[in-house]
Structure formats: structure tokens, C-alpha cells
Motif scaffolding. Structure first.
Motif, PDB file in Angstrom:
ATOM      1  N   THR A 426       0.833  -1.205   0.000  1.00 20.86           N
ATOM      2  CA  THR A 426       0.000   0.000   0.000  1.00 20.86           C
ATOM      3  C   THR A 426       0.868   1.254   0.000  1.00 20.86           C
ATOM      4  OG1 THR A 426      -1.728  -1.160   1.214  1.00 20.86           O
ATOM      5  CG2 THR A 426      -1.837   1.245   1.208  1.00 20.86           C
ATOM      6  N   LEU A 427       0.553   2.196  -0.864  1.00 21.87           N
ATOM      7  CA  LEU A 427       1.301   3.452  -0.953  1.00 21.87           C
ATOM      8  C   LEU A 427       1.194   4.219   0.359  1.00 21.87           C
ATOM      9  CD1 LEU A 427       2.896   5.342  -2.890  1.00 21.87           C
ATOM     10  CD2 LEU A 427       0.699   6.479  -3.353  1.00 21.87           C
ATOM     11  N   THR A 428       2.360   4.530   0.950  1.00 26.04           N
ATOM     12  CA  THR A 428       2.413   5.222   2.235  1.00 26.04           C
ATOM     13  C   THR A 428       3.458   6.324   2.182  1.00 26.04           C
ATOM     14  OG1 THR A 428       1.859   3.136   3.330  1.00 26.04           O
ATOM     15  CG2 THR A 428       2.705   4.918   4.714  1.00 26.04           C
ATOM     16  N   PRO A 429       3.088   7.593   2.434  1.00 26.10           N
ATOM     17  CA  PRO A 429       1.724   8.090   2.618  1.00 26.10           C
ATOM     18  C   PRO A 429       1.009   8.215   1.272  1.00 26.10           C
ATOM     19  CG  PRO A 429       3.251   9.905   2.655  1.00 26.10           C
ATOM     20  CD  PRO A 429       4.096   8.672   2.558  1.00 26.10           C
ATOM     21  N   PRO A 430      -0.319   8.397   1.299  1.00 28.90           N
ATOM     22  CA  PRO A 430      -1.058   8.590   0.047  1.00 28.90           C
ATOM     23  C   PRO A 430      -0.603   9.861  -0.665  1.00 28.90           C
ATOM     24  CG  PRO A 430      -2.546   8.144   1.894  1.00 28.90           C
ATOM     25  CD  PRO A 430      -1.200   8.402   2.475  1.00 28.90           C
ATOM     26  N   ILE A 431      -1.017  10.017  -1.912  1.00 31.20           N
ATOM     27  CA  ILE A 431      -0.658  11.199  -2.702  1.00 31.20           C
ATOM     28  C   ILE A 431      -1.145  12.462  -2.004  1.00 31.20           C
ATOM     29  CG2 ILE A 431      -1.035  12.375  -4.905  1.00 31.20           C
ATOM     30  CD1 ILE A 431      -1.370   9.615  -6.177  1.00 31.20           C
ATOM     31  N   HIS A 432      -0.250  13.465  -1.945  1.00 28.58           N
ATOM     32  CA  HIS A 432      -0.578  14.743  -1.310  1.00 28.58           C
ATOM     33  C   HIS A 432      -0.086  15.870  -2.210  1.00 28.58           C
ATOM     34  CE1 HIS A 432      -0.662  18.029   1.632  1.00 28.58           C
ATOM     35  NE2 HIS A 432      -1.496  17.271   2.347  1.00 28.58           N
ATOM     36  N   GLU A 433      -0.916  16.847  -2.419  1.00 26.41           N
ATOM     37  CA  GLU A 433      -0.600  17.935  -3.347  1.00 26.41           C
ATOM     38  C   GLU A 433       0.698  18.645  -2.992  1.00 26.41           C
ATOM     39  OE1 GLU A 433      -2.262  18.550  -6.085  1.00 26.41           O
ATOM     40  OE2 GLU A 433      -3.855  17.092  -5.718  1.00 26.41           O
ATOM     41  N   GLU A 434       0.962  18.873  -1.709  1.00 30.77           N
ATOM     42  CA  GLU A 434       2.158  19.602  -1.297  1.00 30.77           C
ATOM     43  C   GLU A 434       3.394  18.707  -1.221  1.00 30.77           C
ATOM     44  OE1 GLU A 434       1.425  21.659   2.335  1.00 30.77           O
ATOM     45  OE2 GLU A 434      -0.258  22.829   1.535  1.00 30.77           O
ATOM     46  N   TYR A 435       3.175  17.429  -1.047  1.00 25.97           N
ATOM     47  CA  TYR A 435       4.277  16.481  -0.855  1.00 25.97           C
ATOM     48  C   TYR A 435       4.825  15.970  -2.184  1.00 25.97           C
ATOM     49  CZ  TYR A 435       6.488  12.100   0.788  1.00 25.97           C
ATOM     50  OH  TYR A 435       7.369  11.073   1.049  1.00 25.97           O
ATOM     51  N   ASP A 436       3.957  15.833  -3.184  1.00 22.92           N
ATOM     52  CA  ASP A 436       4.312  15.128  -4.419  1.00 22.92           C
ATOM     53  C   ASP A 436       4.400  16.059  -5.625  1.00 22.92           C
ATOM     54  OD1 ASP A 436       4.430  12.319  -3.565  1.00 22.92           O
ATOM     55  OD2 ASP A 436       2.303  12.582  -3.101  1.00 22.92           O
ATOM     56  N   HIS A 437       5.060  15.550  -6.663  1.00 19.53           N
ATOM     57  CA  HIS A 437       5.114  16.216  -7.970  1.00 19.53           C
ATOM     58  C   HIS A 437       4.115  15.494  -8.870  1.00 19.53           C
ATOM     59  CE1 HIS A 437       8.608  18.408  -6.606  1.00 19.53           C
ATOM     60  NE2 HIS A 437       9.171  17.269  -6.250  1.00 19.53           N
ATOM     61  N   ILE A 438       3.096  16.221  -9.317  1.00 15.34           N
ATOM     62  CA  ILE A 438       1.930  15.610  -9.956  1.00 15.34           C
ATOM     63  C   ILE A 438       1.670  16.232 -11.316  1.00 15.34           C
ATOM     64  CG2 ILE A 438      -0.543  15.128  -9.703  1.00 15.34           C
ATOM     65  CD1 ILE A 438      -0.165  15.559  -6.677  1.00 15.34           C
ATOM     66  N   ILE A 439       1.355  15.359 -12.284  1.00 14.17           N
ATOM     67  CA  ILE A 439       0.842  15.803 -13.577  1.00 14.17           C
ATOM     68  C   ILE A 439      -0.571  15.242 -13.712  1.00 14.17           C
ATOM     69  CG2 ILE A 439       1.062  15.618 -16.075  1.00 14.17           C
ATOM     70  CD1 ILE A 439       4.022  15.395 -15.793  1.00 14.17           C
ATOM     71  N   GLY A 440      -1.556  16.130 -13.869  1.00 13.89           N
ATOM     72  CA  GLY A 440      -2.927  15.671 -14.038  1.00 13.89           C
ATOM     73  C   GLY A 440      -3.853  16.220 -12.974  1.00 13.89           C
ATOM     74  N   SER A 441      -5.107  15.967 -13.165  1.00 15.07           N
ATOM     75  CA  SER A 441      -6.156  16.508 -12.298  1.00 15.07           C
ATOM     76  C   SER A 441      -6.359  15.634 -11.064  1.00 15.07           C
ATOM     77  CB  SER A 441      -7.479  16.591 -13.068  1.00 15.07           C
ATOM     78  OG  SER A 441      -8.560  16.817 -12.195  1.00 15.07           O
ATOM     79  N   PRO A 442      -6.626  16.242  -9.905  1.00 17.36           N
ATOM     80  CA  PRO A 442      -6.947  15.449  -8.709  1.00 17.36           C
ATOM     81  C   PRO A 442      -8.241  14.666  -8.854  1.00 17.36           C
ATOM     82  CG  PRO A 442      -7.310  17.792  -8.313  1.00 17.36           C
ATOM     83  CD  PRO A 442      -6.616  17.686  -9.624  1.00 17.36           C
ATOM     84  N   HIS A 443      -9.029  14.977  -9.872  1.00 14.64           N
ATOM     85  CA  HIS A 443     -10.290  14.277 -10.102  1.00 14.64           C
ATOM     86  C   HIS A 443     -10.162  13.176 -11.149  1.00 14.64           C
ATOM     87  CE1 HIS A 443     -12.111  17.411  -7.700  1.00 14.64           C
ATOM     88  NE2 HIS A 443     -11.649  18.348  -8.525  1.00 14.64           N
ATOM     89  N   ALA A 444      -8.925  12.837 -11.503  1.00 14.20           N
ATOM     90  CA  ALA A 444      -8.695  11.780 -12.491  1.00 14.20           C
ATOM     91  C   ALA A 444      -9.234  10.444 -11.978  1.00 14.20           C
ATOM     92  CB  ALA A 444      -7.210  11.665 -12.800  1.00 14.20           C
ATOM     93  N   GLU A 445      -9.587   9.570 -12.903  1.00 17.61           N
ATOM     94  CA  GLU A 445     -10.152   8.270 -12.541  1.00 17.61           C
ATOM     95  C   GLU A 445      -9.116   7.348 -11.897  1.00 17.61           C
ATOM     96  OE1 GLU A 445     -12.530   6.339 -15.628  1.00 17.61           O
ATOM     97  OE2 GLU A 445     -12.464   8.230 -16.736  1.00 17.61           O
ATOM     98  N   ALA A 446      -7.847   7.528 -12.253  1.00 15.28           N
ATOM     99  CA  ALA A 446      -6.813   6.625 -11.750  1.00 15.28           C
ATOM    100  C   ALA A 446      -5.535   7.400 -11.463  1.00 15.28           C
ATOM    101  CB  ALA A 446      -6.535   5.509 -12.761  1.00 15.28           C
ATOM    102  N   GLU A 447      -4.693   6.803 -10.613  1.00 16.92           N
ATOM    103  CA  GLU A 447      -3.424   7.421 -10.232  1.00 16.92           C
ATOM    104  C   GLU A 447      -2.285   6.434 -10.435  1.00 16.92           C
ATOM    105  OE1 GLU A 447      -5.247  10.100  -6.537  1.00 16.92           O
ATOM    106  OE2 GLU A 447      -4.357   8.116  -6.157  1.00 16.92           O
ATOM    107  N   VAL A 448      -1.200   6.917 -11.001  1.00 18.25           N
ATOM    108  CA  VAL A 448       0.010   6.119 -11.166  1.00 18.25           C
ATOM    109  C   VAL A 448       1.149   6.841 -10.468  1.00 18.25           C
ATOM    110  CG1 VAL A 448       1.671   5.139 -12.786  1.00 18.25           C
ATOM    111  CG2 VAL A 448      -0.757   5.194 -13.375  1.00 18.25           C
ATOM    112  N   VAL A 449       1.777   6.171  -9.518  1.00 17.45           N
ATOM    113  CA  VAL A 449       2.919   6.732  -8.802  1.00 17.45           C
ATOM    114  C   VAL A 449       4.156   5.923  -9.170  1.00 17.45           C
ATOM    115  CG1 VAL A 449       3.941   7.210  -6.542  1.00 17.45           C
ATOM    116  CG2 VAL A 449       1.474   7.486  -6.880  1.00 17.45           C
ATOM    117  N   GLU A 450       5.223   6.629  -9.532  1.00 22.17           N
ATOM    118  CA  GLU A 450       6.485   5.954  -9.853  1.00 22.17           C
ATOM    119  C   GLU A 450       7.575   6.408  -8.899  1.00 22.17           C
ATOM    120  OE1 GLU A 450       9.855   5.471 -13.377  1.00 22.17           O
ATOM    121  OE2 GLU A 450       8.407   7.103 -13.455  1.00 22.17           O
TER     122      GLU A 450
END
Length: 609
Positions: A426-450
């Protein structure tokens, strides 16, 4: 994707169940009115002649001394892979299973000798080996649902076990050596060694030399199993490098532009050269070994006629109970005790996510000897009563080891909370706007973390996976990256991650991210300054930020999150918060995401909040 019967048989649990079925069939046949046919078939001779030279063996010996060489050759290939690119490459990680494996051979032998006594002392080799296929199949059936780390530990252990067991067969159970044939075998081994040193990529020369080695070893009096193992050890293995992959990509691009026979052959040859001959032979032979060779071996050797007083004699024989005690008790005590001793000596620690109860459960399942045990029995004993008693002991030990392993795993789960023997998923911690570098909308259907490393040759920026996902899904998926600098392999990775975080303070993270991957073979302070100028960063602020310890803490916090989430290397992907296990090419990840989205569409209440 539709799963076929063959796919199920190729799985570890499927191959174990296949062996059980074949063993039961052999027992039923040998105790049926057609038992005479069973023995008659295996004693039928098959000869091959070429001029004055000929080879004439019974079908039983063709299986035991011929086909089983393929099995041990595959074992040797696996050992070489583990030494070159696998778990035995890191000697620190290998020490605990190494000690456990050695004691897992020595203690069962001592237990057998204590029970069986001097009269049947020759059978001690029947309790030293573990049947890897049965072990992994039983683990898949009765072990924790998530047990990959325990599986890796047990695989490393069985590498030691198999090597020692085959060495014992080749040395201890050999008599009547023929020097000329032995010299030919040694010459074949030397030729195999130098063939590997020349980096010959074609498999045919290796196979030809292995055949010569097998024939010479068979003629010399040494059991051919050791020839198979050593031959496998001499076939080179290496990790595929990014540069080779790019070269192969160019060859296939040439074929796409000019689909001609010569270009196709060049592309095919380049593809073969990109994968080590060891791995190609292993993939080619693994299925045949597990689905044909080992089941045939079981069919030829497990058919013990238990009618009359055979079973009664076996159940009162010290040979039977010596085999049972050696495999069931000896393996459990030897492997568990060896693991505990190695940890107390400071040689290492248990694998992440694996508790002592799981180790004991795996040690109990290691009492399934079968393949090596039955092979040794045929070499150690000449009296039919001893052969029958020892075979009954192996079959009884297989059942008892399976039950004991199941009980230990059950107790470990219910009493000690060992519900898993694997890394977290399980991804720990979950995706956080201030913590992570993100491309895409927070309302997207799916999330991919690398989790990535700037010197990793197969991370998404270099392979184009992120771009493939964007082109396929568009705004339906958002992509997130987190740092996992593998500092023991990549000396510049951590500093490069800090550089990217320094650029992020000037809202240029993604520009620096791309630039660092573009220059991943030339990372250094001069490169970082050059890239900062190209991105039009404020150089004074950039230099100050590079020395700010807060940024290093950010990178190390990312790395800590990777370890907490079960990531141990790069690239590691998390799809909708769960670690992706298996191939991480774009097509596989897209298929998995599509399947998850389809499930969400069918069950809207399961959607991410």
C-alpha cells in the motif's frame, strides 16, 4: 485475460498439484492388476548406435540419468543467475540463507544416521535435498497469501541446498571411474568455461558441449546430475543494459521501415544478443523441466508396490523412519536453527516483512525431498526392501512436511499476527498535493505513482512509459513521481534528486526532471549548473537551495516512503495506491489500469474518494 489449463500447470501451485497427481497415479498403477506392465515398461531398453559406438539404457535409466540432467542443468542456470544478478549477488543478503542451507543439509543427514544406524548408512544422502518445485507449490497453497519475500529467502536457501545435494550425489555415490571418459568430461567443462568468456551469445554451442559432457560423464561412472549442475553454472548470465535495449529498438525500427528478410534476421539476432544465453536457455527449458521431466521422473520412481507385507516391513524399518525423521525433523531444525544462528552471529537479518513463524513454516515445507531423495535412493541401496522402505519414507515425509508447514503457518497467523511474509503493497503516505510532484487533475479516474532514480536506465522518463500513459488515457489518469535514489549503485542519484527539488522551488521541477534524465550519463556539479542556466533559474538562489539541508530531508523522506510502501528498486509503480507486481512495460500497466477502471464502472461504490 483467459487462463488456460497449461497456464495453471505452469504456476507453482499447479506444478505441485501435477506432481502429486502423477505420484498418486504411479502408486495406483504399481498396486493395480497391471503392475507388471508398469515395471515392464520402465525396464524396456532403448538403444542408440552410431557406427561402433552405442548407448543402450532402460527407460528408467533414460529418465534418471538422461532427462534428469536437464532438470539439474536448469538448477545450475538458476544458481548462476542468482550469483550474477540475483539474491546471491549481494553477499550480505545471502549469508543468512547460506548458513541455513548448510545446516539444512547437515542436520537431516545426522538425524537420519542416528535413526537408521550403520546398516543403512548409505542412504543419508536421501534426506539432504529439497524439491524446489514441490516446496514453492506447497508454499503457494498453504503459506501466507502474500509471501514473495519468504519465497525469495527459500529460493536462495534451496540454491545452497541443491548445490550441496548434487555435489554429494556426484562425489559420494560414484564408483568405478573411467579415466579416459573423465578427461573428456573435464575438457568439455573447460571448453564451456572459455565459451562463456568469449561472450558467445548463441545457445547451440553450449547445448552441444553439454551433450558431450553428459555422454562423457555417463561413461566415466560419475552420476550425470553433477555434470548438469556444473554445466549450468558455467553458462554466463548478465543484466540487460539500457544501451543494448536502445540498439535493439533501432534494429526493429529499421525493420519497420524496411520489412525485408535480412533486416528481420538482424533484428532477431540483436534481440537474442540483448538477453544472456543463460536466461534464454532457462526460459526455454524451465517449462519442459517442470511439466515433462520431473513428472516423468515421478512416474518412473514413485511406483512402489505396497501389496503383501511391503508396507508392513516399511513401517517397521529404521530406513523408513530415518528418512522421515531426517526430512521432517532434520529440515525444520536445521533451517530454523541455521537462520537463528546466523542472525545471532550478526551475519544478517530476516527478510523485510518475514517473521520467525514464516521461516519455520518454510523450513517445515523444505522437508519435501522427493526428486533428489528418490534419485539418491536408487543409487544408495541395492536391496529391494530398502529401496521400497526408503521410498515409502520419502512419500510419508512429503505428506507430514506439508501438514506440519500448514500448521505452523496457521499458528503464526493466528497467534503471532504473521498474516503476510512479504513487503507492504500500500502506498504510504497517500498522494498529497504539497508532498508530491503531480501531472494531471486530482479528479482523475486513476493514479500512477512511480518511484524513480535519475541514474536508473529503465525509469519512465527514459523508457517513455509516462508519455504512453498520457497518450492512452489523457486526463483520465494523473501521474506522480517520488524519489528513490539507489545510492549503493548510483553515486549521483541522491544529489541529482536534490537538484530537482532545488529547481522545484523556482517552479521548474519538470523541466529539470527531463533535463537530468537526458544527461543521466553525465551527472555532476558542472552539469547541474549548466542545466540551471538553460532553464533560466536564479543561479544564486539555486546554489543556496542546493546546500539547504531541508531539500535533502525531502528526498530522504521520499525514500523512506518507498521503503514503507514496499519499493526496493527502481522503477516501482503504484496503481491506485497498490504496488504493481510483475512486468512494468506500458502495455502491461495500461491493461491493469483498464481492468481496474472497468471494475470501478461496474461497482461505482468502490471508487476512490
Amino acid at each position: 485475460m483467459r487462463t488456460t489449463v497449461l497456464d495453471r500447470l505452469r504456476s507453482e501451485s499447479g506444478s505441485a498439484l501435477l506432481l502429486v497427481a502423477v505420484t498418486l497415479f504411479a502408486l495406483a498403477w504399481a498396486n493395480s492388476p497391471w503392475s507388471g506392465l508398469y515395471h515392464e515398461i520402465w525396464e524396456t531398453h532403448l538403444g542408440v548406435t552410431l557406427g561402433p559406438w552405442g548407448l543402450d539404457l532402460s527407460l528408467h535409466h533414460w529418465v534418471n540419468d538422461g532427462l534428469m540432467v536437464i532438470f539439474f542443468f536448469v538448477v545450475g542456470l538458476e544458481v548462476r543467475q542468482e550469483l550474477a544478478v540475483g539474491s546471491l549477488r549481494d553477499r550480505r543478503r545471502a549469508l543468512v540463507p547460506l548458513v541455513a542451507g548448510v545446516l539444512g543439509v547437515a542436520v537431516p543427514a545426522a538425524v537420519y544416521l542416528a535413526v537408521a544406524g550403520r546398516e543403512a548408512a548409505a542412504g543419508w544422502g536421501a534426506v539432504v535435498g529439497t524439491d524446489t518445485a514441490f516446496l514453492l507449490g506447497a508454499l503457494a497453497l498453504v503459506g501466507p497469501a502474500m509471501s514473495n519475500q519468504l519465497r525469495i529467502f527459500l529460493l536462495t536457501l534451496t540454491v545452497v541446498d541443491d548445490f550441496l545435494a548434487v555435489s554429494i550425489i556426484g562425489v559420494y555415490y560414484t564408483d568405478g571411474l573411467k579415466i579416459t571418459a573423465l578427461v573428456v568430461a573435464v575438457v568439455a567443462l573447460v571448453a564451456l568455461y572459455f565459451l562463456g568468456r568469449t561472450r558467445q551469445w548463441r545457445s547451440a554451442p553450449y547445448v552441444a558441449l553439454v551433450v558431450v559432457l553428459w555422454l562423457a560423464t555417463l561413461e566415466s561412472g560419475i552420476h550425470p546430475s553433477i555434470a548438469g549442475m556444473i554445466a549450468g553454472l558455467l553458462v554466463p548470465a548478465f543484466a540487460t543494459h539500457r544501451g543494448i535495449v536502445d540498439h535493439v529498438g533501432n534494429l526493429f525500427r529499421d525493420f519497420r521501415q524496411s520489412p525485408e528478410a535480412d533486416v528481420a534476421r538482424s533484428a532477431s539476432r540483436g534481440l537474442a544478443q540483448s538477453i544472456s544465453v543463460n536466461e534464454r536457455l532457462h526460459v526455454s527449458l524451465r517449462g519442459a523441466s517442470s511439466l515433462v521431466v520431473v513428472p516423468l521422473f515421478a512416474l518412473a520412481n514413485a511406483g512402489v508396490d505396497l501389496r503383501g507385507d511391503t508396507l508392513g516391513i516399511a513401517l517397521t524399518s529404521t530406513v523408513t523412519w530415518g528418512v522421515v525423521a531426517g526430512l521432517v525433523i532434520g529440515k525444520l531444525v536445521g533451517i530454523s536453527g541455521g537462520t537463528w544462528l546466523a542472525i545471532r552471529m550478526g551475519l544478517g537479518k530476516l527478510p523485510d516483512g518475514v517473521g520467525p513463524g514464516s521461516i519455520m513454516g518454510g523450513a517445515a515445507l523444505s522437508g519435501i525431498g522427493f526428486t533428489v531423495s528418490l534419485l539418491v535412493i536408487g543409487l544408495a541401496f541395492t536391496q529391494e526392501s530398502q529401496i521400497s522402505s526408503a521410498t515409502v519414507g520419502v512419500l510419508l515425509a512429503m505428506v507430514l512436511a506439508w501438514i506440519l508447514g500448514w500448521l505452523i503457518f496457521r499458528v503464526a497467523r493466528t497467534r503471532f499476527g504473521e498474516v503476510s511474509a512479504d513487503l507492504p503493497v500500500t502506498l504510504t503516505p497517500p498522494i498529497h498535493e504539497e508532498y508530491d510532484h503531480i501531472i494531471g487533475s486530482p479528479h482523475a479516474e486513476a493514479e500512477v505513482v512511480e518511484y524513480f532514480d535519475y541514474e536508473c536506465p529503465f525509469c519512465s522518463r527514459t523508457t517513455g512509459i509516462a508519455q504512453d500513459l498520457k497518450e492512452h488515457f489523457g486526463s483520465r489518469v494523473r501521474f506522480v513521481v517520488r524519489h528513490l535514489p539507489v545510492t549503493d549503485l548510483h553515486e549521483h542519484a541522491e544529489r541529482a534528486a536534490v537538484v530537482a527539488e532545488a529547481a522545484a522551488r523556482q517552479d521548474k521541477f519538470w523541466g529539470m526532471h527531463k533535463a537530468l534524465f537526458d544527461h543521466q550519463n553525465d551527472l555532476g556539479e558542472e552539469t547541474y549548473t549548466h542545466l540551471a542556466r538553460e532553464l533560466d533559474l536564479d543561479l544564486e538562489q539555486f546554489e543556496r537551495d542546493l546546500e539547504d539541508p531541508v531539500l535533502l530531508k525531502v528526498v530522504r523522506k521520499h525514500k523512506e516512503s518507498a521503503l514503507d510502501s514496499g519499493a526496493r528498486g527502481t522503477p516501482t509503480f503504484f496503481l491506485n495506491g497498490s504496488r504493481h507486481i510483475g512486468p512494468h512495460d506500458a502495455r502491461t500497466i495500461i491493461a491493469e489500469l483498464e481492468a481496474q477502471m472497468a471494475t470501478q464502472d461496474e461497482h461505482p461504490f468502490r471508487r476512490r474518494s
